[in-house]
Scaffold this active site. Structure first.
Site, mmCIF file in Angstrom:
data_model
loop_
_atom_site.group_PDB
_atom_site.id
_atom_site.type_symbol
_atom_site.label_atom_id
_atom_site.label_comp_id
_atom_site.label_asym_id
_atom_site.label_seq_id
_atom_site.Cartn_x
_atom_site.Cartn_y
_atom_site.Cartn_z
ATOM 1 C CD GLU B 48 -2.738 1.292 2.493
ATOM 2 O OE1 GLU B 48 -2.743 0.349 3.299
ATOM 3 O OE2 GLU B 48 -3.386 2.341 2.665
ATOM 4 C CG ASP B 59 -3.394 9.103 7.649
ATOM 5 O OD1 ASP B 59 -3.397 7.889 7.901
ATOM 6 O OD2 ASP B 59 -3.556 9.577 6.513
#
Lengths: 393, 263
Positions: B48, B59
């Protein structure tokens, strides 16, 4: 009817929606559902009305600025005195509404973001009033610039969390508040301070602020037996502007939104996404925003911290594209001049945000000429800006 | 090899997939490509790659930091895809980025360039299933798997709806929160994954908070893949031996019982 929007997916035409991490999606549906019930819950609405009257100090006056009108020599200038609301700005209308709603939903932990500190102070005030735990995210640049407001929030029992990520201003304070909400969504309500964010926020904040416009309509009809010819308000995220515009959307009244022109729209140092931005997705909604060629969101500049934001509410994007509202910019210098003019000849020190609306309204009043009326939303008072004004003048 | 074939192969070997995550452009674009090659060689089954955005709300501090460094290095979506088009990792590659940079790039151009960069899957954390019709149609046309996330807060109705849409695999967010290493996995994890299994045969990857071989090993009983992100960014930051880190994480995806018999 323009007032029927958004649709049930949160869209104002092509703008709005719900673009958030999956973790928050259920909470947004819950909030939408709870808000619909709150809106139709008799006791809650009585309580809200009573707090607006006795705690916030509504209705705020509609004031004829006679000396300013004579000085400009054009249309009659009326001021909607949101600066006289408790805590000194319109932000309290939404904060009291949303914290009541949080109580209604059984959530007692409140988070909020703030730029200059006005929405943070309003939320901390509403939390003190209604007995909720309050955490306010504020960029570390802003905590330095607005130390007095940090102290005010702490005095009101809130904790202020200084945000060091990204540009360390309002945009990043919102990012951090979203991250807190993602983590604590079960117990926490996020009180967004403007008509931005994912559905239902732009609609809900608009509804809580639309008291400004509905009072103005009643007051104009009572005092002058007619509606104003034009209404002017400043636009950062755009809550005070939507608040005053909404009652006029279906009337024959010209509407003007004034963004922060900063050092000029020909420079990169401004905060005018409607005037010179592009369409994108920020903080959960599709709207205009200021981004570079690779769609990274830009840092903005305005002398007024409350307008210093790269995005704008989706309903404004819709009203711009539909042509119902016209958007212009006033730059730092024009705002500072309007602030000192109103202070000298009316005895009212406006917030730098509101001074942007005033600067444009003065030009408009000249253009429209006598026999016409311009209503300006004086959204906040200028005490918080004294250091900035002193350094600039 | 496609994402689905990878899962099939691993299942037949009684392994789950290790999906290491790296932010493109951290610490530099060149080094991040080298690191991607390292993780692909040392045990990553599906790779990824995060494409940096200025406002990554899903995040935590570690990936925020990596994104900020990458943006300061001038790394963009276009530069990342160009750099990726010059390497072949030999493993399925999944890109992750936020809606704003992806939309601005233009959907048609994006899927063309993703294909040219050998990207076979796409994760957009701020694109919920109900807003994804256009994206799904374009992704399908390009033969790219559009991967959706399910969170601990997703209702059963949402789970069903998302599971029907997700291609390649489903990404289960292990904790109510943002990315970043955590010391323990949520207790609700086995039950939640069992609930998802009832409505879909699509492989399930578990991410957010996974950092140790022990955590990866415990996922073997419930999941089809473990995504490790912030732990790897930290390793790059501290200049740890990336090859060994991935090797150890990969070892934890295998059936140790069987492995012992082979010895």
């Amino acid at each position: 009817m323009q007032t029927a929007l958004p649709d049930n997916r949160g869209y104002f035409g092509a703008f709005g929606g719900r673009y958030v991490p999956e973790t928050l999606m259920s909470a947004l549906y819950e909030l939408d559902d709870a808000y619909q019930r709150f809106k139709h819950d008799g006791p809650s609405q009585v309580r809200l009305k009573s707090l607006l009257d006795t705690f916030v100090g509504r209705p705020t006056p509609l004031y004829f600025a006679e000396r300013l009108t004579a000085h400009v020599g054009g249309a009659r200038i009326l001021l909607k005195r949101e600066d006289l609301a408790h805590t000194g700005a319109h932000k309290i209308n939404n904060a009291v509404g949303q914290v009541l709603l949080a109580n209604f939903m059984g959530k007692s932990r409140i988070i909020a973001e703030t730029g200059a500190g006005q929405h943070g102070v309003a939320t901390a005030t509403a939390c003190a009033l209604l007995g909720c735990e309050c955490h306010v995210y504020m960029g570390s640049e802003d905590t330095k610039r607005q130390r007095m407001n940090v102290f005010r929030m702490e005095l009101l029992g809130a904790s202020v969390i200084s945000v060091d990520s990204g540009s360390k201003t309002l945009k990043d304070a919102i990012n951090e508040a979203i991250r807190d909400w993602v983590t604590n969504v079960g117990t926490t309500h996020y009180v967004i301070g403007s008509v931005v964010g994912p559905h239902p926020y732009p609609m809900m904040v608009r509804d809580f602020q639309s008291v400004i416009g509905s009072e103005s309509v009643v007051q104009c009809l009572a005092c002058y037996e007619q509606l104003p010819d034009a209404v002017v308000a400043c636009v950062g995220g755009g809550s005070n502007a939507i608040g005053i515009f909404h009652a006029f959307l279906d009337e024959e009244v010209e509407l003007y939104g004034v963004e922060a022109g900063g050092k000029g729209l020909h420079t990169p140092d401004h905060a005018a996404p409607l005037a010179s931005g592009s369409v994108g997705v920020l903080h959960g909604a599709r709207s205009y925003l200021m981004a570079d060629d690779d769609a990274q969101v830009l840092s903005t500049h305005s002398v007024s911290a409350g307008l210093d934001y790269p995005g704008v509410g989706p309903e404004h994007a819709y009203l711009k594209d539909s042509g119902r509202v016209q958007y212009f910019a006033a730059d730092d210098q024009e705002a500072l001049e309007a602030l000192s003019l109103l202070s000298r000849i009316e005895g009212i020190i406006p917030a730098l945000e509101s001074a942007h609306a005033l600067a444009y309204a003065i030009q408009l009043a000249k253009r429209l000429g006598k026999e016409r009326t311009v209503l300006v939303n004086l959204s906040g008072r200028g005490d918080k800006d004294l250091d900035i004004v002193r350094n600039a003048v | 090899m496609t994402i689905s074939q990878t899962f099939e192969r691993l299942r037949s070997q009684d392994e789950i997939a290790l999906i290491p995550y790296m932010t493109a452009g951290f610490p530099t674009l060149r080094k991040s490509i080298d690191h991607l090659e390292t993780v692909a060689r040392s045990g990553g089954d599906i790779i990824e790659v995060g494409i940096p955005f200025s406002d990554p709300v899903a995040d935590g501090p570690t990936i925020q930091y990596a994104s900020q460094v990458a943006l300061e290095n001038g790394v963009t979506l276009a530069k990342t895809l160009d750099a990726l088009s010059h390497v072949d990792l030999g493993k399925p590659l999944v890109a992750m980025s936020y809606l704003n940079p992806l939309t601005a790039y233009g959907m048609e151009r994006l899927f063309d360039d993703l294909r040219a960069a050998r990207v076979t899957g796409l994760i957009i954390p701020d694109l919920p299933a109900e807003e994804a019709d256009d994206w799904q149609a374009s992704a399908e046309g390009a033969g790219i798997d559009l991967v959706f996330l399910i969170a601990p807060t997703s209702t059963s109705q949402r789970i069903k709806h998302i599971a029907e849409r997700s291609q390649g695999f489903l990404y289960y967010v292990s904790i109510t929160g943002i990315t970043g290493a955590r010391s323990a996995l949520a207790k609700s994890l086995p039950d939640r994954l069992a609930e998802i299994r009832k409505v879909t045969d699509t492989p399930i990857a578990v991410g957010f908070g996974i950092s140790t071989p022990e955590q990866v090993r415990s996922l073997r009983s419930y999941a089809d893949a473990a995504v490790v992100g912030s732990r790897i960014i930290d390793a790059v930051r501290r200049e740890e031996n990336l090859f060994d880190l991935i090797k150890d994480l990969k070892a934890a995806t295998r059936n140790t019982h069987t492995a012992r018999h082979e010895d």
